[in-house]
Design a protein around this motif. Structure first.
Motif, PDB file in Angstrom:
ATOM      1  N   LYS A 184      40.295  50.280  62.879  1.00  0.00           N
ATOM      2  CA  LYS A 184      41.352  49.298  62.640  1.00  0.00           C
ATOM      3  C   LYS A 184      40.869  47.895  62.968  1.00  0.00           C
ATOM      4  N   GLU A 185      40.160  47.789  64.143  1.00  0.00           N
ATOM      5  CA  GLU A 185      39.653  46.477  64.559  1.00  0.00           C
ATOM      6  C   GLU A 185      38.716  45.907  63.505  1.00  0.00           C
ATOM      7  N   ILE A 186      37.830  46.798  63.003  1.00  0.00           N
ATOM      8  CA  ILE A 186      36.867  46.337  61.998  1.00  0.00           C
ATOM      9  C   ILE A 186      37.610  45.882  60.747  1.00  0.00           C
ATOM     10  N   GLN A 187      38.625  46.693  60.346  1.00  0.00           N
ATOM     11  CA  GLN A 187      39.400  46.341  59.150  1.00  0.00           C
ATOM     12  C   GLN A 187      40.112  45.010  59.340  1.00  0.00           C
ATOM     13  N   LEU A 188      40.673  44.839  60.565  1.00  0.00           N
ATOM     14  CA  LEU A 188      41.411  43.615  60.862  1.00  0.00           C
ATOM     15  C   LEU A 188      40.483  42.400  60.782  1.00  0.00           C
ATOM     16  N   ALA A 189      39.277  42.563  61.355  1.00  0.00           N
ATOM     17  CA  ALA A 189      38.313  41.461  61.310  1.00  0.00           C
ATOM     18  C   ALA A 189      37.986  41.123  59.859  1.00  0.00           C
ATOM     19  N   GLN A 190      37.820  42.188  59.060  1.00  0.00           N
ATOM     20  CA  GLN A 190      37.499  42.001  57.640  1.00  0.00           C
ATOM     21  C   GLN A 190      38.649  41.291  56.924  1.00  0.00           C
ATOM     22  N   ILE A 191      39.881  41.763  57.208  1.00  0.00           N
ATOM     23  CA  ILE A 191      41.077  41.182  56.582  1.00  0.00           C
ATOM     24  C   ILE A 191      41.198  39.697  56.943  1.00  0.00           C
ATOM     25  N   LYS A 192      40.945  39.389  58.244  1.00  0.00           N
ATOM     26  CA  LYS A 192      41.062  38.006  58.699  1.00  0.00           C
ATOM     27  C   LYS A 192      40.086  37.120  57.945  1.00  0.00           C
ATOM     28  N   SER A 193      38.831  37.600  57.852  1.00  0.00           N
ATOM     29  CA  SER A 193      37.838  36.739  57.213  1.00  0.00           C
ATOM     30  C   SER A 193      38.142  36.608  55.719  1.00  0.00           C
ATOM     31  N   ASP A 194      38.635  37.705  55.096  1.00  0.00           N
ATOM     32  CA  ASP A 194      39.022  37.629  53.673  1.00  0.00           C
ATOM     33  C   ASP A 194      40.144  36.615  53.481  1.00  0.00           C
ATOM     34  N   PHE A 195      41.129  36.696  54.412  1.00  0.00           N
ATOM     35  CA  PHE A 195      42.299  35.830  54.309  1.00  0.00           C
ATOM     36  C   PHE A 195      41.878  34.363  54.379  1.00  0.00           C
ATOM     37  N   VAL A 196      41.032  34.055  55.374  1.00  0.00           N
ATOM     38  CA  VAL A 196      40.597  32.659  55.536  1.00  0.00           C
ATOM     39  C   VAL A 196      39.872  32.196  54.272  1.00  0.00           C
ATOM     40  N   SER A 197      38.992  33.070  53.746  1.00  0.00           N
ATOM     41  CA  SER A 197      38.240  32.623  52.568  1.00  0.00           C
ATOM     42  C   SER A 197      39.163  32.521  51.353  1.00  0.00           C
ATOM     43  N   ASN A 198      40.145  33.439  51.237  1.00  0.00           N
ATOM     44  CA  ASN A 198      41.083  33.371  50.106  1.00  0.00           C
ATOM     45  C   ASN A 198      41.932  32.109  50.149  1.00  0.00           C
ATOM     46  N   GLY A 370      37.826  45.360  40.799  1.00  0.00           N
ATOM     47  CA  GLY A 370      38.138  44.988  39.418  1.00  0.00           C
ATOM     48  C   GLY A 370      38.709  43.598  39.256  1.00  0.00           C
ATOM     49  N   TYR A 371      39.757  43.528  38.435  1.00  0.00           N
ATOM     50  CA  TYR A 371      40.322  42.247  38.033  1.00  0.00           C
ATOM     51  C   TYR A 371      40.863  41.466  39.231  1.00  0.00           C
ATOM     52  N   VAL A 372      41.520  42.189  40.169  1.00  0.00           N
ATOM     53  CA  VAL A 372      42.157  41.523  41.317  1.00  0.00           C
ATOM     54  C   VAL A 372      41.122  40.801  42.161  1.00  0.00           C
ATOM     55  N   HIS A 373      39.936  41.433  42.227  1.00  0.00           N
ATOM     56  CA  HIS A 373      38.871  40.861  43.042  1.00  0.00           C
ATOM     57  C   HIS A 373      38.544  39.437  42.582  1.00  0.00           C
ATOM     58  N   ASN A 374      38.653  39.211  41.265  1.00  0.00           N
ATOM     59  CA  ASN A 374      38.308  37.895  40.724  1.00  0.00           C
ATOM     60  C   ASN A 374      39.499  36.944  40.678  1.00  0.00           C
ATOM     61  N   THR A 375      40.690  37.435  41.016  1.00  0.00           N
ATOM     62  CA  THR A 375      41.880  36.588  41.020  1.00  0.00           C
ATOM     63  C   THR A 375      42.144  36.150  42.452  1.00  0.00           C
ATOM     64  N   LYS A 376      42.498  34.911  42.608  1.00  0.00           N
ATOM     65  CA  LYS A 376      42.674  34.425  43.976  1.00  0.00           C
ATOM     66  C   LYS A 376      44.071  34.754  44.494  1.00  0.00           C
TER      67      LYS A 376
END
Ligand code: ADP
Length: 415
Positions: A184-198, A370-376
């Motif tokens: 969960k911690e790893i996922q959360l860290a990943q989600i946080k960094s994705d969120f900031v970059s998004n 897929g498609y979502v990956h390329n959509t912001k």
């Protein structure tokens, strides 16, 4: 029966007590001493090494003699009847040791003859036995009351086995919990960094467009009025896109902190939707979308927060636009069913797989392929929609299949 004392191993100066005992006892003792010289020598050897010991000897079928050395090196012996000794002296001691759990029994080995037992017992039930120390011709046996030793061992083994299995399960559960938390911690860290970059990306695109067009206008490079107007409208729409993103993040953090307040008032869902339709119609049609609105004049007014509901509908339309690939058609519909009034947003876009349908309302969740990956996107839109609907005690229905499109239906109860 009697006690004798002699001054040395050979039986010199032999005295028998009580003194009235006859000469037959003296004869017995003299005979015994001469036949047991080896035992007596052993006792003296022990004494020399500082040990005082009792040594049992048989003197007749019925009697036993305990021999020992006194401190002044004189030899002493006590003659007693074992059966009387066991019954009178051992009885109470055995009773107190046996308690409620055990049965103790004294018997002659090789016979079924029990001399003393703390409770009635069959000699065959006795599993553990040992000869009595001073009276080795008798055995002391022990068994459990009610339960045999085997049964007890079996019960204990089963209990221990259950305990071990329980502990093993507990350890496995612990390992699983730790593993799950780490995951969960790893996922959360990943989600946080994705969120900031998004979010950064979502902010950067309109900002760079605004700055580019504003600069072009400022430098006076745009000659025709028509082009100027086009640039102004781009700046305007990018600014509202920017404020939409910022509002989304702010509203989300307000909701997370439990600080979002709702202002309920009787409103017509048709009116809210119509306003949104008029705002978006031109923009969407410009982008090649067939955008339709179907109101339902029959529905009653509901106690809603118009701003929050608009936000939810706009989020759904935003998604419908973002996740439409080839067929660009969006339907905004109002209706009622089973005591609920609903507003639904339907698209013919990429659709959502069944496994993702359960997760898309979670905060920060975005389909990663897929498609979502390329959509912001921020991954906040649908979690905001869910929270707004929950605050109105409503529910969300989603019908979607991959490649065919999705339909999000927000239902609000008619009070
Ligand atoms: P965002 O759109 O910012 O990524 P949302 O919370 O609005 O975040 O949506 C979460 C995810 O749900 C999206 O990333 C997308 O994968 C999926 N999704 C939402 N709406 C649609 C839709 N109309 N069609 C297909 N997928 C959708």
């Amino acid at each position: 029966n009697y006690v004798f004392i002699a001054d040395g191993p050979d039986g010199s100066n032999l005295r028998i007590y009580p003194e009235q005992k006859g000469s037959s006892e003296k004869e017995t003792v003299t005979g015994l001493l001469s036949s047991k010289q080896e035992v007596i020598k052993k006792l003296y050897d022990y004494k020399k090494n500082g040990y005082l010991k009792l040594e049992p000897v048989d003197i007749s079928p019925a009697n036993t003699m305990a021999l020992f050395i006194l401190n002044d090196n004189s030899l002493c012996g006590v003659s007693f009847n074992p059966v009387v000794f066991i019954n009178q002296l051992l009885n109470s001691k055995m009773q107190s040791i046996a308690g409620n759990e055990f049965i103790l029994a004294v018997y002659k080995p090789g016979t079924n003859n029990i001399i003393l037992s703390t409770s009635p017992v069959d000699i065959r039930e006795i599993k553990q036995m040992k000869s009595l120390w001073l009276i080795p011709q008798y055995n002391l046996g022990i068994t459990l009351k009610g339960e045999t030793i085997e049964e007890l061992v079996k019960a204990r083994s089963t209990r221990n086995l259950i305990l071990i299995v329980g502990i093993a399960l507990l350890i496995f559960a612990g390992i699983w919990l730790v593993f799950r938390n780490i995951k969960k911690e790893i996922q959360l860290a990943q989600i946080k960094s994705d969120f900031v970059s998004n979010v950064s990306h979502e902010l950067r695109t309109p900002l760079s467009l605004i700055s580019m067009f504003a600069e072009t206008l400022e430098m006076g490079r745009v000659k025709t009025e028509e082009k100027k107007n086009e640039y102004y409208s781009i700046i305007h729409s990018e600014t509202s896109r920017l404020s939409n993103i910022v509002n989304k993040v702010l509203n989300f953090s307000k909701m997370e902190a439990g600080k979002r307040t709702y202002h309920f008032e009787p409103v017509d869902l048709n009116e809210i939707s119509d306003k949104i339709f008029n705002t978006y119609c031109f923009h969407l049609q410009n982008h090649g979308f067939a955008f339709n609105f179907t109101p339902d004049k029959e529905i009653p007014k509901l106690n809603l927060d118009p701003d929050a509901i608009s936000e939810a509908i706009v989020n759904l339309i935003d998604n419908a636009v973002k996740y439409s690939e080839n067929t660009k058609a969006i339907n905004l519909r109002i209706g009622s069913e089973n005591g609920f009034v609903f507003v639904e947003v339907e698209d013919k876009g990429i659709g959502i797989s069944e496994s993702d349908q359960k997760k898309i309302f979670d905060k920060f969740f975005r389909v990663s392929s897929g498609y979502v990956h390329n959509t912001k996107g921020t991954g906040l839109g649908l979690s905001l929609v869910k929270q707004i609907v929950q605050a109105h005690k409503g529910k969300i229905k989603l019908i979607s299949s991959v490649g065919k499109g999705s339909c999000f239906k927000l239902l609000f109860p008619v009070e």
